[in-house]
Motif scaffolding. Structure first.
Motif: not given
Lengths: 112, 111
Positions: A90, A103-105
């Motif tokens: 992440f 946060f990104g996926q």
């Protein structure tokens, strides 16, 4: 407003191969982070950056490298992939006030 | 070094029942504390945060958390859970911009 974008979402690597996980944010945040998530372990900090040109090691940096040439981008490089690097990665960014991390996926990486 | 501990790895709760997730922190000063939720296959979403002031913090999705300095705790609560609350929950503390995560609590919601 896209927030934090990570690519790719999934990847399978062979032992010894290299790859770069891409991360970009459009919120003009100074702070950016890379974490890895392993079952039952929470998230562990790999590297972080407090601004363009500045990076520092986190808790588990071995086997990884980063760079921060722009505010927006914070790529994570794996030079010689090992099975121990199988994990979900992440990327996150945060503003100067530390009010919230975005946060990104995630990128699910498998090393075989 | 500061840290957070989530004593419960896994909790099963019936839909409509109340939920409480425990978090204990270890830190010299008053920490910044957060609860994040991770739905299956998803990233992390902030539920609520505590910096200072009122010890009862309201968050999104009907969650609240109470900061108790005497017990070094920051427990998360919800009065009535919904099936969509099934997820993993992380208690997080911040140290000069570096987040320290607990190991997480997996919540399963039964019908």
């Amino acid at each position: 407003n896209a927030g934090v974008t990570q690519t790719p979402k999934f990847r399978i690597l062979k032992i010894g191969q290299s790859m770069t996980l891409q991360c970009t944010q459009d919120m003009n945040h100074n702070y950016m982070y890379w974490y890895r998530q392993d079952p039952g372990m929470g998230l562990k900090l790999i590297y972080y950056s407090v601004g363009a040109g500045i990076t520092d090691k986190g808790e588990v940096p071995n086997g990884y490298n980063v760079s921060r040439s722009t505010t927006e981008d914070f790529p994570l490089r794996l030079e010689l992939a090992a099975p121990s690097q199988t994990s979900v990665y992440f990327c996150a960014s945060m503003d100067r006030g530390f009010t919230e991390a975005f946060f990104g996926q995630g990128t699910r990486l498998t090393v075989v | 070094a500061q840290s957070v501990t989530q004593p419960d790895i896994h909790i099963t709760v019936s839909e409509g029942a109340s939920l409480e997730l425990r978090c204990n922190y270890s830190y010299g000063a008053t920490p910044y504390l957060f609860w994040y939720v991770q739905s299956p296959g998803q990233g992390l979403q902030l539920l609520l945060k505590y910096f200072s002031g009122d010890t009862l913090v309201q968050g999104i999705k009907g969650f609240e958390a109470e900061f108790k300095r005497s017990q070094s705790s920051f427990n998360l609560r919800k009065p009535s859970v919904h099936w969509s609350d099934a997820a993993e929950y992380f208690c997080v503390t911040d140290s000069w911009g570096k987040f320290q995560f607990g190991a997480g609590t997996q919540v399963v919601v039964s019908p």
